[in-house]
Every structure is written in C-alpha cells, then in structure tokens.
Design a protein around this motif. Structure first.
Motif, short mmCIF file in Angstrom:
data_model
loop_
_atom_site.label_atom_id
_atom_site.label_comp_id
_atom_site.label_asym_id
_atom_site.label_seq_id
_atom_site.Cartn_x
_atom_site.Cartn_y
_atom_site.Cartn_z
N GLU A 239 0.98 12.78 2.42
CA GLU A 239 0.66 11.42 2.01
C GLU A 239 0.75 10.50 3.23
OE1 GLU A 239 -0.61 10.47 -0.54
OE2 GLU A 239 -0.12 11.88 -2.14
N GLN B 22 -8.07 5.38 -3.72
CA GLN B 22 -7.78 6.70 -3.17
C GLN B 22 -7.05 6.51 -1.85
OE1 GLN B 22 -10.97 8.99 -1.42
NE2 GLN B 22 -9.81 10.91 -1.48
N ASN C 29 -7.93 7.95 -9.36
CA ASN C 29 -6.51 8.12 -9.05
C ASN C 29 -5.67 7.73 -10.26
OD1 ASN C 29 -4.30 8.70 -7.37
ND2 ASN C 29 -4.10 6.58 -6.71
N TYR D 130 -3.97 9.39 -12.54
CA TYR D 130 -3.20 10.51 -13.06
C TYR D 130 -2.19 10.01 -14.10
CZ TYR D 130 -5.36 12.56 -9.02
OH TYR D 130 -6.29 12.96 -8.10
N PRO E 195 -4.10 15.49 -7.71
CA PRO E 195 -4.17 15.01 -6.33
C PRO E 195 -4.57 16.17 -5.42
CG PRO E 195 -2.14 14.28 -7.40
CD PRO E 195 -2.77 15.26 -8.32
#
Length: 346
Positions: free
Chosen positions: A38, A107, A299, A301, A313
């Motif tokens: 990340e 994103q 994105n 989730y 992801p």
C-alpha cells in the motif's frame, strides 16, 4: 470448515475493519515477494467516477463543496474514519484543498517509472502497470475508434520492445481474449520476473489449505490447517431487481488460473466495468467462470458489487493466486487442474 468469528478474528489483529482491507496473521508462509505494498506517506488516488463529490468534513451530511472527475489524480492524507448518510463508518481521505473524499471512489495508486527490458521472450512476459493509467495505442489504427486506457495494477502480456521516430520506447502488448495488439509506454510497465511467481507456501500440504468466502460479512479468510492466515474484505456478486448475480454458495475447488484476463460483461452492474483489460491474478473456483481476482474499477469492498466473482484488492488477489494450489508455471497464460485448494462460499 472451522471458521472463526469476524469479531474474534479482528480482536486479535492490530487493525480494524475500517483500516486497510487486508490483514496477515499467524502465517507460517511468507508474504509473496511481489505482493503489492500500500502507498506510504505520499498517497496518490485515482478518481474512479465522473462527478465524484467532495465534502467539507468526512461525513456525507456535511457540505458538498466540489466534484472530481474520472481519472483525476489526487494527493491523499492517511485514511481516517468518516460517516455516510446512514451514520455508518467508512474510510475517507482529506485532499489538497482541505476537502474530503470517500475511499470507495478512489483507487490507491503509485506513479513509478521503469527501466525498459530489451530482451523480451518471444513467448511473452507478464508485466504490470505501475502508473495511475497509461494510454494503449492499438496496433491496427484503421479498425480502432479510440485508444484504450490500462490502469494501475492491471497485468498484461508483453511481446516486444520498439521505438517510435522520436526514440520513445514502447512495449507491444497482446491482450488475451481476442488477440488485440497495443503499444504502451515501456516505462509504465514493470516486467514481472519469473521468481516473483514462485508459490508463497510450498511447504504447506495442499489439503491443509482452505478458503472461506462469507458473503454476509463480505470477508474472505484463508486457512492453513484450520488456522486463519489472511483475511480480506471482498465484494461478492450483487443481487439487483433485474439481475441475480450473487456468488453461488457451495463447496468448490480451485481449478483454473490466469495471471491476466480481458473480461467483458454484457449485464449492467457498474458504470465502468463493461470491458476490463488486464484483470489481474484470476483464480477460478467454479465451472461457470466465478473467480477471485484483483479489481481496479471500484474500491467499494465490504459491499456486494460484482457480476458473481469475488472482487478483491489487487495485492490480496495476488496473495491468493500465489498461495493457493494449483501452482502455475511462471509464463503460463492459463493453467487448468482438478487438484486445487478447497473453497467454501456461504
């Protein structure tokens, strides 16, 4: 399958469900060497939808002050907890102009340029996009109306390196569904070396691995001999008024893998998921094409959002691809086997 409760699982972790959507715990296997990291202090985000609103506070009830457009690139703060109209917690970011934006509309990306490889195998080599997005020029311009965009984290098969008249370097990319060819700025693609595709847990017996997909909690949990080693937020199939696209419950076995797939959907679910180039790290577990795979077009989730697959992801999908059986040889474009990791969908 011996499932631990979501509450109990998270209580053992230093992260919360509102933090990054992937957690490793109790793992005897190594984190795959090529797993996505990340972004760090300087977080970049690509806006996923036109007219995405920003707010004066991390709360949908606060004043809406601006909107952002598809593919705008923003500098983001570290994630913070905020609220929706229903007072539900979710992740937000502050951006440069002191406004706030919801993470579901962003994103997370990097902007990394790469040294091009001159010696590309004639059989193709896998590569990943390492910039927010890159323009892909069709090789056959005569039959093309516009250029494609390839997005951060997507994976593609590269077949050669060439130059234009100004000595700019481009890779030749051939997509895997209809064999369309594109030229892509070579600095925007990182060639994935063979060793990066080594299995991440070869010492674990195949029958000791299993995966639970909990569609109610929108969580995936991977187990080694009944011990959870990874948990990820997911987006499973959606149930809409005009379409039942739920991820089918049942017991399955991983039977087919592709490190890259051009996916095409005729049913309408999302604004920008009709045609998807270079969907990364695709791990199929049903005979009807349901798979785990990385996702660059949303994105959101923890909410159902897919055409039936398990959206993850990208770094989580890569983990699943490398951790599960069957093991795929590095330069195989697709690999089929009846002897894969067990999957339970509830």
């Amino acid at each position: 399958m011996n499932m631990v409760s979501r509450r109990r699982f998270l209580s053992k972790s230093t992260l919360t469900v509102f933090s990054w959507p992937l957690i490793w715990v109790n793992s005897s296997s190594k984190e795959p060497s090529c797993v996505y990291k990340e972004p760090g202090t300087n977080i970049l985000g690509r806006v996923l939808f036109d007219e995405t609103p920003t707010f004066s506070n991390p709360d949908e009830k606060s004043t809406q002050n601006k909107s952002r457009d598809f593919n705008d690139i923003l500098t983001l703060s570290q994630p913070i907890n905020g609220y929706t109209q229903l007072s539900k917690k979710e992740i937000w970011y502050s951006i440069d102009d002191h406004a706030y934006i919801q993470s579901k509309n962003i994103q997370l990306v990097n902007n990394i340029l790469n040294e091009p490889h001159e010696n590309i195998s004639i059989n193709g080599q896998l590569a990943e996009i390492t910039v927010p997005f890159s323009e892909a020029w069709p090789k056959d311009k005569q039959n093309s109306y516009s250029n494609q965009l390839f997005f951060y984290g997507s994976t593609h098969w590269v077949y050669g390196l060439g130059k234009d008249i100004e000595n700019n370097l481009y890779y030749l990319v051939v997509e895997d569904r209809w064999g369309e060819s594109f030229y892509v700025n070579a600095a925007h693609l990182r060639i994935i070396e063979d060793h990066e595709l080594d299995p991440s847990a070869p010492e674990i017996e195949p029958d000791k691995k299993s995966i639970l997909v909990d569609t109610k909690s929108q969580l995936l949990i991977a187990y080694e001999d009944k011990t959870p080693v990874m948990i990820s937020a997911i987006s499973s199939g959606i149930f809409a008024e005009n379409a039942n696209l739920i991820t089918p419950p049942g017991n399955y076995t991983i039977n087919y893998k592709r490190p890259s797939r051009h996916m095409v959907h005729s049913d309408k679910v999302g604004i920008n998921d009709h045609e998807l180039y270079g969907v990364p790290w695709v791990t199929y577990f049903t005979n009807t094409g349901i798979a785990f795979h990385g996702t660059y077009w949303h994105n959101n989730y923890s909410q159902p959002h897919s055409h039936g697959c398990v959206n993850m992801p990208i770094h989580a999908a890569r983990w699943i691809y490398l951790w599960t059986d069957p093991v795929v040889p590095p330069r195989e474009k697709k690999y089929v086997s009846r002897y894969g990791t067990r999957v339970e969908v509830i």
